[in-house]
Design a protein around this motif. Structure first.
Motif, PDB file in Angstrom:
ATOM      1  N   ARG A 126     -28.900 -98.387  31.376  1.00 12.63           N
ATOM      2  CA  ARG A 126     -30.180 -97.852  30.924  1.00 12.63           C
ATOM      3  C   ARG A 126     -31.346 -98.775  31.213  1.00 12.63           C
ATOM      4  O   ARG A 126     -32.381 -98.353  31.657  1.00 12.63           O
ATOM      5  CB  ARG A 126     -30.114 -97.601  29.424  1.00 12.63           C
ATOM      6  CG  ARG A 126     -29.506 -96.265  29.177  1.00 12.63           C
ATOM      7  CD  ARG A 126     -29.491 -95.960  27.739  1.00 12.63           C
ATOM      8  NE  ARG A 126     -28.710 -94.753  27.540  1.00 12.63           N
ATOM      9  CZ  ARG A 126     -28.215 -94.367  26.397  1.00 12.63           C
ATOM     10  NH1 ARG A 126     -28.411 -95.110  25.339  1.00 12.63           N
ATOM     11  NH2 ARG A 126     -27.548 -93.267  26.293  1.00 12.63           N
ATOM     12  N   THR A 146     -32.990 -80.631  34.347  1.00 17.27           N
ATOM     13  CA  THR A 146     -32.349 -80.458  33.043  1.00 17.27           C
ATOM     14  C   THR A 146     -32.801 -81.564  32.104  1.00 17.27           C
ATOM     15  O   THR A 146     -33.215 -82.640  32.551  1.00 17.27           O
ATOM     16  CB  THR A 146     -30.824 -80.526  33.154  1.00 17.27           C
ATOM     17  OG1 THR A 146     -30.452 -81.851  33.555  1.00 17.27           O
ATOM     18  CG2 THR A 146     -30.300 -79.529  34.171  1.00 17.27           C
ATOM     19  N   LEU A 147     -32.669 -81.303  30.839  1.00 16.79           N
ATOM     20  CA  LEU A 147     -33.025 -82.335  29.865  1.00 16.79           C
ATOM     21  C   LEU A 147     -32.108 -83.540  30.015  1.00 16.79           C
ATOM     22  O   LEU A 147     -32.525 -84.683  29.804  1.00 16.79           O
ATOM     23  CB  LEU A 147     -32.934 -81.769  28.454  1.00 16.79           C
ATOM     24  CG  LEU A 147     -34.010 -80.746  28.122  1.00 16.79           C
ATOM     25  CD1 LEU A 147     -33.944 -80.380  26.659  1.00 16.79           C
ATOM     26  CD2 LEU A 147     -35.380 -81.260  28.484  1.00 16.79           C
ATOM     27  N   ALA A 148     -30.866 -83.287  30.371  1.00 17.87           N
ATOM     28  CA  ALA A 148     -29.936 -84.393  30.585  1.00 17.87           C
ATOM     29  C   ALA A 148     -30.452 -85.309  31.687  1.00 17.87           C
ATOM     30  O   ALA A 148     -30.424 -86.537  31.554  1.00 17.87           O
ATOM     31  CB  ALA A 148     -28.560 -83.850  30.941  1.00 17.87           C
ATOM     32  N   ASP A 149     -30.942 -84.716  32.747  1.00 26.68           N
ATOM     33  CA  ASP A 149     -31.442 -85.513  33.858  1.00 26.68           C
ATOM     34  C   ASP A 149     -32.681 -86.308  33.453  1.00 26.68           C
ATOM     35  O   ASP A 149     -32.847 -87.472  33.829  1.00 26.68           O
ATOM     36  CB  ASP A 149     -31.748 -84.592  35.040  1.00 26.68           C
ATOM     37  CG  ASP A 149     -31.979 -85.381  36.314  1.00 26.68           C
ATOM     38  OD1 ASP A 149     -31.100 -86.202  36.646  1.00 26.68           O
ATOM     39  OD2 ASP A 149     -33.029 -85.208  36.957  1.00 26.68           O
ATOM     40  N   ALA A 185     -33.450 -87.274  30.423  1.00 24.61           N
ATOM     41  CA  ALA A 185     -33.037 -88.338  29.510  1.00 24.61           C
ATOM     42  C   ALA A 185     -32.387 -89.490  30.275  1.00 24.61           C
ATOM     43  O   ALA A 185     -32.694 -90.660  30.042  1.00 24.61           O
ATOM     44  CB  ALA A 185     -32.078 -87.777  28.464  1.00 24.61           C
ATOM     45  N   ASP A 186     -31.507 -89.162  31.202  1.00 31.17           N
ATOM     46  CA  ASP A 186     -30.876 -90.196  32.017  1.00 31.17           C
ATOM     47  C   ASP A 186     -31.931 -90.994  32.772  1.00 31.17           C
ATOM     48  O   ASP A 186     -31.882 -92.219  32.829  1.00 31.17           O
ATOM     49  CB  ASP A 186     -29.900 -89.576  33.019  1.00 31.17           C
ATOM     50  CG  ASP A 186     -28.660 -89.011  32.339  1.00 31.17           C
ATOM     51  OD1 ASP A 186     -28.515 -89.217  31.119  1.00 31.17           O
ATOM     52  OD2 ASP A 186     -27.845 -88.366  33.028  1.00 31.17           O
ATOM     53  N   SER A 238     -31.006 -91.348  25.394  1.00 29.55           N
ATOM     54  CA  SER A 238     -29.884 -90.462  25.085  1.00 29.55           C
ATOM     55  C   SER A 238     -30.262 -88.994  25.209  1.00 29.55           C
ATOM     56  O   SER A 238     -31.428 -88.639  25.339  1.00 29.55           O
ATOM     57  CB  SER A 238     -29.393 -90.725  23.680  1.00 29.55           C
ATOM     58  OG  SER A 238     -30.330 -90.210  22.776  1.00 29.55           O
ATOM     59  N   ARG A 239     -29.245 -88.139  25.116  1.00 31.44           N
ATOM     60  CA  ARG A 239     -29.414 -86.732  25.393  1.00 31.44           C
ATOM     61  C   ARG A 239     -30.361 -86.003  24.448  1.00 31.44           C
ATOM     62  O   ARG A 239     -31.111 -85.148  24.851  1.00 31.44           O
ATOM     63  CB  ARG A 239     -28.047 -86.032  25.379  1.00 31.44           C
ATOM     64  CG  ARG A 239     -27.146 -86.463  26.498  1.00 31.44           C
ATOM     65  CD  ARG A 239     -27.729 -86.076  27.829  1.00 31.44           C
ATOM     66  NE  ARG A 239     -27.256 -86.895  28.931  1.00 31.44           N
ATOM     67  CZ  ARG A 239     -26.205 -86.608  29.681  1.00 31.44           C
ATOM     68  NH1 ARG A 239     -25.499 -85.556  29.435  1.00 31.44           N
ATOM     69  NH2 ARG A 239     -25.872 -87.410  30.686  1.00 31.44           N
ATOM     70  N   GLY A 240     -30.306 -86.337  23.219  1.00 26.76           N
ATOM     71  CA  GLY A 240     -31.085 -85.585  22.255  1.00 26.76           C
ATOM     72  C   GLY A 240     -32.567 -85.944  22.214  1.00 26.76           C
ATOM     73  O   GLY A 240     -33.353 -85.318  21.516  1.00 26.76           O
ATOM     74  N   LYS A 262     -37.648 -77.981  25.599  1.00 27.64           N
ATOM     75  CA  LYS A 262     -37.840 -78.239  27.024  1.00 27.64           C
ATOM     76  C   LYS A 262     -39.184 -77.682  27.472  1.00 27.64           C
ATOM     77  O   LYS A 262     -39.940 -78.344  28.185  1.00 27.64           O
ATOM     78  CB  LYS A 262     -36.708 -77.569  27.806  1.00 27.64           C
ATOM     79  CG  LYS A 262     -36.726 -77.882  29.271  1.00 27.64           C
ATOM     80  CD  LYS A 262     -35.654 -77.095  30.004  1.00 27.64           C
ATOM     81  CE  LYS A 262     -35.622 -77.503  31.471  1.00 27.64           C
ATOM     82  NZ  LYS A 262     -34.646 -76.701  32.240  1.00 27.64           N
TER      83      LYS A 262
END
Lengths: 234, 234
Positions: A15, A61-64, A66-67, A72-74, A83
DNA sequence: ATATATTGAATGAGTATTCAGCAAGTATCT
DNA sequence: AGATACTTGCTGAATACTCATTCAATATAT
């Protein structure tokens, strides 16, 4: 347990790297946990622009995000709420930046219509605004804008003021230089030209900001020969 | 059982309506079951364009396409194989249509560079090509194109030939009329202008095909005053 | 000690894809 | 001509998967 811990350590290391790449636009970049709400939001917005540029609207995506932000994902639903709201905030931020830059160009320019027009055209191809990354993000929003009133409003809010000033500047030049063209049409063509050049910049490979700017200048010179030269307003 | 039958009857009725609205581009429009494979594919492509125009890229679902075509849910995977392939076929179809129209304009035009250029510009704003529906679909693809090599290739295949011809026509005019401008830059500006105008047409409300065409003509007149007038090539 | 930011696993909604079955057409045989 | 098997377009329920959203637990700041 120890496995979990070492995994955690690894993740944190990854991270850190992501964060430093994506956006250390931080004023008070209080490391690790506590960054101010506003800082976090901007960090996430930057990551969103990255994702839009890299993967396009439909694959963002939100995952992308966040990464990309190294979080983290949330996290997005905590700082934005959905979103949709993240995307709107992102577009808003880009629109704000654009407007500020545009206003600055106007303030810096002299009082004459020719200088102002020249300066506005130059601003659009400025290195600060005209990044491949940002153009790609604009493009992603534009592609969805026609079917989303909210995006359209944000993309278009700019256009109205922008275009009106263009029209009045062209009208002024027309009066001064007694050109034959209709000011409205000339202004329309100019802004369409600039949008088209932006478009090309996003897509094309062997096509530079300078070249695009050059093409815009050529138009100015062609249409307002008594006011413009290739090196600047007369 | 009878319930099922009556439901079926209802559904069929609804479908008929949808079909007749969407695309009865049928050559041999053998009703109901037996439409040739190619006909069905075109019907689905039309429904895809509809959906892209109405809902945008990211909101276009196979269910919506199937509903629009008045057919069942599994139909797209039967005729195309995946959503991705349907979208590519759709883009391909639009690109083919565009290219054909463009070629036709070229064939119809006289032999002189001025006539050909004029005709090509007119073709881009022709009522057949320049529909809001189609522009919106183009727009949807463009928005995704930067992050999808396949789309980019299909959107851009056109650009290469197109642009090369523009350059050579501009060069010819330059030689004939001894204009000062660089042909490459002039051609670039012209195609960017036209793309930008297309863009405006998609978005803007009080903005017509005719007005866009007028702006393009104004550019031609400004840059090639010895070849072009507002009413046509000299 | 309390408040606040952050995590990450669980949830659930939406949607592409699969596929077994059905029905309209076509060929073959009697 | 009528009956039979075979082909092919089509259906729609079941499946599998992706992803936004939630939330209880945890870490960090004041």
């Amino acid at each position: 347990m120890s496995v979990v811990l070492s995994l955690k350590g690894k993740k944190v290391a990854v991270r850190m790297k992501a964060v430093s790449m994506a956006a250390d636009a931080g004023e008070a970049d209080r490391k690790g946990r506590k960054a101010s709400k506003e800082t976090r939001r901007q960090q996430l917005i930057e990551a969103t622009i990255d994702s839009l540029a890299k993967r396009g609207y439909s694959e963002t995506t939100l995952a992308d995000v966040a990464d990309g932000a190294g979080l983290s994902r949330g996290i997005v639903n905590f700082h934005f709420e959905s979103k949709e709201k993240l995307l709107i905030a992102t577009l808003q931020a880009m629109a704000d930046e654009y407007a500020a830059h545009w206003q600055a160009a106007l303030d810096k320019a002299g009082p004459s219509a020719a200088t102002r027009l020249w300066s506005l055209v130059a601003a659009d191809f400025d290195r600060k605004i005209c990044t491949k990354r940002k153009l790609a993000a604009w493009c992603a929003f534009w592609g969805e804008a026609k079917s989303r009133p909210t995006y359209q409003a944000l993309c278009g809010a700019r256009d109205v003021t922008y275009h009106e000033l263009f029209v009045s500047l062209c009208a002024e030049l027309k009066a001064e230089g007694s050109y034959a063209y209709d000011a409205e049409v000339t202004a329309l063509a100019l802004s369409a030209l600039m949008e088209g050049l932006w478009w090309r910049l996003m897509t094309g490979d062997g096509f530079s900001r300078e070249k695009a700017h050059g093409a815009a200048i050529e138009y100015l010179v062609a249409v307002f020969p008594r006011h413009m030269s290739h090196d600047g307003p007369k």
